[in-house]
Structure formats: structure tokens, C-alpha cells
Design a protein around this motif. Structure first.
Motif, short mmCIF file in Angstrom:
data_model
loop_
_atom_site.label_atom_id
_atom_site.label_comp_id
_atom_site.label_asym_id
_atom_site.label_seq_id
_atom_site.Cartn_x
_atom_site.Cartn_y
_atom_site.Cartn_z
N PHE A 59 0.88 -1.17 0.00
CA PHE A 59 0.00 0.00 0.00
C PHE A 59 0.91 1.23 0.00
CE2 PHE A 59 -3.19 2.41 2.92
CZ PHE A 59 -3.54 3.23 1.88
N LEU A 60 1.01 1.99 1.06
CA LEU A 60 1.95 3.12 1.14
C LEU A 60 3.31 2.61 1.60
CD1 LEU A 60 -0.42 5.77 2.78
CD2 LEU A 60 0.07 5.43 0.36
N PHE A 61 4.30 3.52 1.66
CA PHE A 61 5.66 3.12 2.00
C PHE A 61 6.41 4.32 2.57
CE2 PHE A 61 4.96 3.68 -2.58
CZ PHE A 61 5.69 4.82 -2.83
N PRO A 62 7.55 4.08 3.27
CA PRO A 62 8.22 5.18 3.98
C PRO A 62 9.18 6.00 3.15
CG PRO A 62 9.25 3.09 4.52
CD PRO A 62 8.05 2.76 3.65
N GLU A 63 9.57 5.55 1.95
CA GLU A 63 10.61 6.24 1.18
C GLU A 63 10.07 7.51 0.51
OE1 GLU A 63 11.99 2.24 1.92
OE2 GLU A 63 10.12 2.96 1.04
N SER A 64 10.94 8.48 0.36
CA SER A 64 10.75 9.64 -0.50
C SER A 64 11.93 9.70 -1.47
CB SER A 64 10.69 10.94 0.31
OG SER A 64 9.58 10.97 1.18
N GLY A 65 11.81 10.52 -2.52
CA GLY A 65 12.95 10.64 -3.42
C GLY A 65 12.61 11.40 -4.67
N GLU A 66 13.60 11.59 -5.50
CA GLU A 66 13.46 12.27 -6.79
C GLU A 66 13.98 11.35 -7.89
OE1 GLU A 66 15.49 15.99 -6.55
OE2 GLU A 66 14.03 16.88 -5.16
N ASN A 67 13.37 11.48 -9.07
CA ASN A 67 13.77 10.71 -10.25
C ASN A 67 13.79 9.20 -9.94
OD1 ASN A 67 14.13 13.11 -11.77
ND2 ASN A 67 16.15 13.37 -10.86
N ILE A 68 12.63 8.72 -9.53
CA ILE A 68 12.48 7.32 -9.15
C ILE A 68 11.80 6.56 -10.31
CG2 ILE A 68 11.47 5.72 -7.48
CD1 ILE A 68 13.61 7.62 -6.33
N PRO A 69 12.47 5.57 -10.89
CA PRO A 69 11.82 4.78 -11.94
C PRO A 69 10.62 4.02 -11.39
CG PRO A 69 14.20 4.42 -11.89
CD PRO A 69 13.85 5.15 -10.65
N PHE A 70 9.61 3.82 -12.23
CA PHE A 70 8.44 3.07 -11.78
C PHE A 70 7.77 2.40 -12.97
CE2 PHE A 70 6.48 6.87 -13.35
CZ PHE A 70 5.17 6.56 -13.67
N THR A 71 6.92 1.43 -12.67
CA THR A 71 6.12 0.75 -13.68
C THR A 71 4.67 0.69 -13.21
OG1 THR A 71 6.51 -1.46 -12.75
CG2 THR A 71 8.05 -0.68 -14.44
N ILE A 72 3.76 0.56 -14.18
CA ILE A 72 2.33 0.39 -13.91
C ILE A 72 1.83 -0.78 -14.75
CG2 ILE A 72 0.03 1.42 -14.03
CD1 ILE A 72 1.35 4.16 -14.08
N VAL A 73 1.03 -1.64 -14.13
CA VAL A 73 0.33 -2.69 -14.85
C VAL A 73 -1.15 -2.64 -14.45
CG1 VAL A 73 0.17 -5.13 -15.40
CG2 VAL A 73 2.39 -4.15 -14.79
N ASN A 74 -2.03 -2.57 -15.43
CA ASN A 74 -3.48 -2.63 -15.19
C ASN A 74 -4.06 -3.82 -15.94
OD1 ASN A 74 -3.26 0.82 -15.42
ND2 ASN A 74 -4.07 -0.15 -13.59
N ARG A 75 -4.90 -4.58 -15.27
CA ARG A 75 -5.60 -5.70 -15.90
C ARG A 75 -7.06 -5.65 -15.49
NH1 ARG A 75 -0.84 -8.08 -13.94
NH2 ARG A 75 0.52 -8.98 -15.54
N CYS A 76 -7.94 -6.01 -16.43
CA CYS A 76 -9.36 -6.11 -16.12
C CYS A 76 -9.79 -7.57 -16.22
CB CYS A 76 -10.19 -5.26 -17.07
SG CYS A 76 -11.93 -5.14 -16.57
N LEU A 77 -10.49 -8.04 -15.20
CA LEU A 77 -10.96 -9.43 -15.18
C LEU A 77 -12.31 -9.49 -14.49
CD1 LEU A 77 -10.40 -10.21 -11.97
CD2 LEU A 77 -8.07 -10.47 -12.78
N ILE A 78 -12.92 -10.65 -14.51
CA ILE A 78 -14.17 -10.87 -13.78
C ILE A 78 -13.81 -11.52 -12.45
CG2 ILE A 78 -16.41 -12.02 -13.77
CD1 ILE A 78 -16.18 -9.79 -15.81
#
Length: 203
Positions: A59-78
Motif C-alpha cells: 500500500f503506502l511506504f516510507p521512502e521519498s525521493g526524486e527521479n524514481i523509476p516506476f512501472t504500472i500494470v493494469n488488468r481487467c478481469l471478472i
């Protein structure tokens, strides 16, 4: 047709075409993206134990920072309740830790809200209200929030809520999606903020 076009109705066509593509989310294809968060900030040091606990639930997390790489994955299912459900898997690659911010969303068509369960083992729930700006951006704000304890959901009083504002757009000059997320509480101030850019990718 999956949950976001159903929820927004005619407004969905007012989104930037790239956002329409992103949020159409057909059942047979996931949306993958990667990018860079120019800034990630958490809040008061008093929340440190909460951030550590929440990070174990993705969920949330303690880190802060600048220029942090990230990814997103979205899937739709039943899902098991025979509802269309969208999973959100956000992964942030800090120098010393990899953190996730996951959620599962369905819709309440009567109330016209997204039902957002946060974390892999959801202990927090929020109503989300989706709208479209005159510039074709997607804006999301939070409503009722609850603590989830098994089958019980206990409403969180207004003064304890984390007020969420999300603005997602598309920058045609850079050819990137843009995102700004703010979670704020009226008593303790910022809980989390992040802002950045991303592009669709393939796997």
C-alpha cells in the motif's frame, strides 16, 4: 466495455484519445507502462510506523525521493463476485528498496463511484469519483473511506480521512502520460504525493 467507460458514460469520449486508450482496458489485454517519478514525498515522521506496516501490504511506504523509476500494470478481469474488476500494480524502484502500491477497483453504478480496495490484503477502502476536465484530463477525488476488518467495513470520520486528488493527462509535446497524486489529511497534512511521466510499454 470495462469499468471506466461504463462509469464515465459520454464523458469518456471527452478524455484525451490517449487516455481513452489507457482506460478502455479490454479483458484480453493488459496495459503496461514505465516511467519516472520526478518526485515522491511522504508525510510526517509520526506516520513512520504506519508507512512500515502499510508497505508490507503493498500500500503506502516510507521512502521519498526524486527521479524514481516506476512501472504500472493494469488488468481487467471478472472477479469472484462476477463483477468487472481492474487491478492496479504500481512498482517504485528506490535506490535501496522496491516498493509497490497496489489496488483493486470495481464500480457502483447506482452511486456512480469506483470502489477502491487498497493493498494486497486490503485494510483500507475508498470511494473514488471520476471526472473529465475541459482539457481532457482525468481527475479523481476521494469520498467515503473505511477500515476493512474481514467482512466488516468501518467508516473513517471526515477528520481522519486521507483526501485523494489524482490528475492524469497526456503531454503531446513529449508524447508521455502525466500523473500527479496527492493524499492529504486536514490534521497532519501530506500523507503522500507523487508526480511524474510514463509511456506505454510491451512485455
Amino acid at each position: 466495455m470495462t469499468i471506466y467507460p461504463v462509469l464515465l458514460g459520454k464523458k469518456f469520449q471527452k478524455l484525451h484519445p490517449k487516455l481513452q486508450h489507457r482506460y478502455a482496458l479490454p479483458f484480453d489485454r493488459a496495459f503496461y507502462a514505465e516511467g519516472m517519478m520526478s518526485e515522491i514525498q511522504n508525510g510526517s515522521k509520526l506516520l513512520a510506523p504506519f508507512y512500515q506496516f502499510a508497505s508490507k501490504l503493498n500500500f503506502l511506504f516510507p521512502e521519498s525521493g526524486e527521479n524514481i523509476p516506476f512501472t504500472i500494470v493494469n488488468r481487467c478481469l471478472i472477479n469472484q463476485d462476477d463483477e468487472a474488476e481492474v487491478s492496479w500494480e504500481r512498482t517504485f524502484f528506490f535506490p535501496k528498496a522496491v516498493r509497490k502500491f497496489n489496488a483493486k477497483m470495481t464500480i457502483d453504478q447506482e452511486k456512480k463511484v469506483v470502489k477502491d480496495y487498497l493493498g494486497d490484503v486490503p485494510l483500507f477502502y475508498s470511494d473514488l469519483l471520476f471526472d473529465v476536465t475541459k482539457d481532457g484530463f482525468l481527475i479523481i477525488t476521494s469520498g467515503t473511506q473505511k477500515v476493512v476488518l474481514g467482512k466488516k467495513e468501518i467508516p473513517i470520520p471526515n477528520f481522519l480521512r486521507g483526501r485523494v486528488t489524482v490528475l492524469e493527462g497526456y503531454d503531446e509535446m513529449k508524447d508521455v502520460y502525466t500523473i500527479h497524486v496527492s493524499i492529504y489529511n486536514s490534521l497532519i497534512g501530506r500523507i503522500m504525493m507523487y508526480a511524474g511521466e510514463f509511456m506505454e510499454s510491451t512485455r
